[in-house]
Design an enzyme around this catalytic site. Structure first.
Site, mmCIF file in Angstrom:
data_model
loop_
_atom_site.group_PDB
_atom_site.id
_atom_site.type_symbol
_atom_site.label_atom_id
_atom_site.label_comp_id
_atom_site.label_asym_id
_atom_site.label_seq_id
_atom_site.Cartn_x
_atom_site.Cartn_y
_atom_site.Cartn_z
ATOM 1 N N LYS A 118 0.861 -1.187 0.000
ATOM 2 C CA LYS A 118 0.000 0.000 0.000
ATOM 3 C C LYS A 118 0.889 1.226 0.000
ATOM 4 O O LYS A 118 1.746 1.380 0.878
ATOM 5 C CB LYS A 118 -0.906 -0.004 1.236
ATOM 6 C CG LYS A 118 -1.911 1.144 1.273
ATOM 7 C CD LYS A 118 -3.019 0.963 0.258
ATOM 8 C CE LYS A 118 -4.052 2.089 0.384
ATOM 9 N NZ LYS A 118 -5.120 1.974 -0.628
ATOM 10 N N ALA A 154 -3.996 5.232 -3.155
ATOM 11 C CA ALA A 154 -5.139 5.679 -2.363
ATOM 12 C C ALA A 154 -6.035 6.517 -3.260
ATOM 13 O O ALA A 154 -5.602 7.518 -3.827
ATOM 14 C CB ALA A 154 -4.672 6.506 -1.169
#
Length: 213
Positions: free
Chosen positions: A38, A116
């Site tokens: 991530k 994101a």
């Protein structure tokens, strides 16, 4: 790091997390040692819920999760990275992120980095996600679906990528979205196939089935 791919999409709820894990599973079945990361996690006090979702779908864990390499930057407020960083009065450590990605790329055949939100989400007031990724030279996996508006959002994103000389390797059409309409979904899917063949002929179109986290 020529074995790193970046996953982005039209917006926050397009299903990047599911698509990332699903793609990792496909590559693992093909024999590639694959791990996910991530880029910046927001909305969490500790660890990455997105990485945890990856692991549930992949049905495995990695030592690198415990080392902090797969979620090197985590912020508590559920918002865009630039705002979450401001609220915590802590700048995003991009060197830490890139260092973690480099380590993963040395240990695995393929690294999939999930962003994101959409591709234009700001990481700082001066730096958009798209520009950060363009600087790294990472090829892009773009996630979309059949929701009304997705054609507009997808084509705008691909145009912005082309203007920056970025590489699109995969367009993933996510079968899940909150407003399904079979006619619209199938028409949208076929439109994207046509558009890729015409303007991004080297990109592969994949279809991610409806999966539960």
């Amino acid at each position: 790091m020529n074995n790193v791919w970046f996953v982005t999409g039209t917006d926050t709820d397009v299903g990047k997390t599911v698509a990332t894990a699903w793609l990792a599973c496909q590559w693992m079945k093909q024999g590639y040692r694959t791990i996910t990361q991530k880029l910046v996690q927001t909305g969490s006090e500790h660890g990455s819920p997105d990485i945890e979702a990856h692991r549930r779908l992949m049905q495995m864990r990695f030592a690198e999760d415990d080392e902090g390499l797969t979620a090197p930057e985590v912020f508590s407020y559920p918002c865009s990275p630039h705002m979450a960083s401001d609220l915590q009065n802590r700048p995003i450590d991009f060197q830490r992120i890139l260092g973690a990605t480099q380590t993963l790329s040395e240990r695995y055949d393929r690294v999939i980095v999930e962003g994101a939100g959409g591709i234009m989400v700001p990481l700082t007031r001066e730096l958009l996600t798209i520009d950060f990724i363009a600087r790294q030279g990472w090829p892009v996996v773009f996630v979309t679906n059949g929701k009304l508006g997705s054609i507009n959002h997808t084509l705008l994103s691909l145009e912005a990528m082309k203007n920056r000389g970025m590489t699109l390797t995969h367009l993933i059409f996510n079968d899940w979205h909150p407003m399904p309409d079979e006619k619209i979904d199938e028409n949208t899917y076929e439109f994207f196939r046509y558009w890729l063949n015409r303007f991004w002929p080297k990109a592969e179109m994949l279809r991610c089935p409806k999966l539960s986290l």
